[in-house]
Design an enzyme around this catalytic site. Structure first.
Site, mmCIF file in Angstrom:
data_model
loop_
_atom_site.group_PDB
_atom_site.id
_atom_site.type_symbol
_atom_site.label_atom_id
_atom_site.label_comp_id
_atom_site.label_asym_id
_atom_site.label_seq_id
_atom_site.Cartn_x
_atom_site.Cartn_y
_atom_site.Cartn_z
ATOM 1 N N ASP A 10 0.864 -1.177 0.000
ATOM 2 C CA ASP A 10 0.000 0.000 0.000
ATOM 3 C C ASP A 10 0.903 1.230 0.000
ATOM 4 O OD1 ASP A 10 0.921 0.332 2.598
ATOM 5 O OD2 ASP A 10 -1.056 0.411 3.524
ATOM 6 N N CYS A 66 3.203 -2.949 4.042
ATOM 7 C CA CYS A 66 2.369 -1.797 4.369
ATOM 8 C C CYS A 66 3.201 -0.960 5.342
ATOM 9 C CB CYS A 66 1.007 -2.211 4.923
ATOM 10 S SG CYS A 66 1.037 -3.058 6.506
ATOM 11 N N THR A 68 3.302 -0.685 8.744
ATOM 12 C CA THR A 68 3.860 -1.480 9.844
ATOM 13 C C THR A 68 4.126 -2.926 9.444
ATOM 14 O OG1 THR A 68 1.638 -2.073 10.534
ATOM 15 C CG2 THR A 68 2.641 -0.135 11.597
ATOM 16 N N GLY A 71 -1.125 -4.823 9.066
ATOM 17 C CA GLY A 71 -2.349 -4.959 8.275
ATOM 18 C C GLY A 71 -2.168 -5.913 7.108
ATOM 19 N N HIS A 99 10.908 -23.449 8.842
ATOM 20 C CA HIS A 99 9.878 -24.118 9.649
ATOM 21 C C HIS A 99 8.451 -23.853 9.175
ATOM 22 C CE1 HIS A 99 12.497 -24.799 13.514
ATOM 23 N NE2 HIS A 99 13.067 -25.255 12.410
ATOM 24 N N HIS A 134 7.727 -30.304 10.266
ATOM 25 C CA HIS A 134 7.131 -28.995 9.982
ATOM 26 C C HIS A 134 6.026 -29.101 8.932
ATOM 27 C CE1 HIS A 134 10.192 -27.395 12.534
ATOM 28 N NE2 HIS A 134 11.143 -27.930 11.775
HETATM 29 C C1 RB5 Z 1 -1.714 3.130 6.284
HETATM 30 O O1 RB5 Z 1 -1.710 4.399 6.838
HETATM 31 C C2 RB5 Z 1 -1.350 2.096 7.330
HETATM 32 O O2 RB5 Z 1 -2.400 1.939 8.222
HETATM 33 C C3 RB5 Z 1 -0.990 0.774 6.667
HETATM 34 O O3 RB5 Z 1 0.072 0.978 5.804
HETATM 35 C C4 RB5 Z 1 -0.563 -0.350 7.588
HETATM 36 O O4 RB5 Z 1 0.459 0.056 8.439
HETATM 37 C C5 RB5 Z 1 -1.658 -1.047 8.297
HETATM 38 O O5 RB5 Z 1 -1.450 -1.971 9.088
#
Ligand code: RB5
Length: 146
Positions: A10, A66, A68, A71, A99, A134
């Protein structure tokens, strides 16, 4: 012929995706499933669609990003047949292959520096699944019911 590798993000993972795509292109045919700019998009849609390309056999493995990585990994792991591993270091990337036979690696574009991210991805690419016990455990994962 270069081996194929998918990549998708994203907007939160866009900058790191672009760096990884360019870095990997010398050795891989990198199939870029988007996104193509910093404009805001919904990670479940873009990552889900890219994961279905793995299941369809279009690419054997996918790098998903993404902001973090959380998501993207939640979305990816809702799709039966996808084993997505959110990795912040080389050890977990290696173990996710040995694994867990992870067919998707997930990275946080707002978490990792570029050099570390590339090393993590390289370790994940270079490591094979061990099978054996595994394999049985992954079979049990597949049998999980809601
Ligand atoms: C987008 O702002 C952010 O929420 C997305 O990239 C991600 O980190 C979601 O888990």
């Amino acid at each position: 012929m270069k081996p194929k590798l998918g990549i998708a993000s994203d907007h939160g993972g866009f900058a790191l995706k672009e760096f990884l795509r360019k870095s990997l292109e010398e050795s891989f045919e990198v199939v870029d499933y988007g996104t193509k700019s910093e404009a805001s998009v919904d990670y479940p849609t873009i990552i889900g669609d890219a994961c279905r390309k793995v299941l369809a056999g279009e690419v054997p493995r996918l790098i998903a990003l993404c902001g973090t990585g959380i998501g993207a990994s939640i979305a990816a792991n809702r799709i039966p047949g996808i084993r997505a591993a959110l990795c912040h270091d080389e050890f977990t990337a290696e173990m996710s292959r040995r694994h867990n036979n992870a067919n998707v690696i997930v990275l946080g574009g707002r978490v990792l520096g570029t050099d570390l991210a590339l090393r993590i991805v390289q370790k994940w690419i270079d490591t094979d699944f061990e099978g054996g016990r595994h394999e049985r455990r992954l079979g049990l994962v597949e049998e999980q019911k809601p």
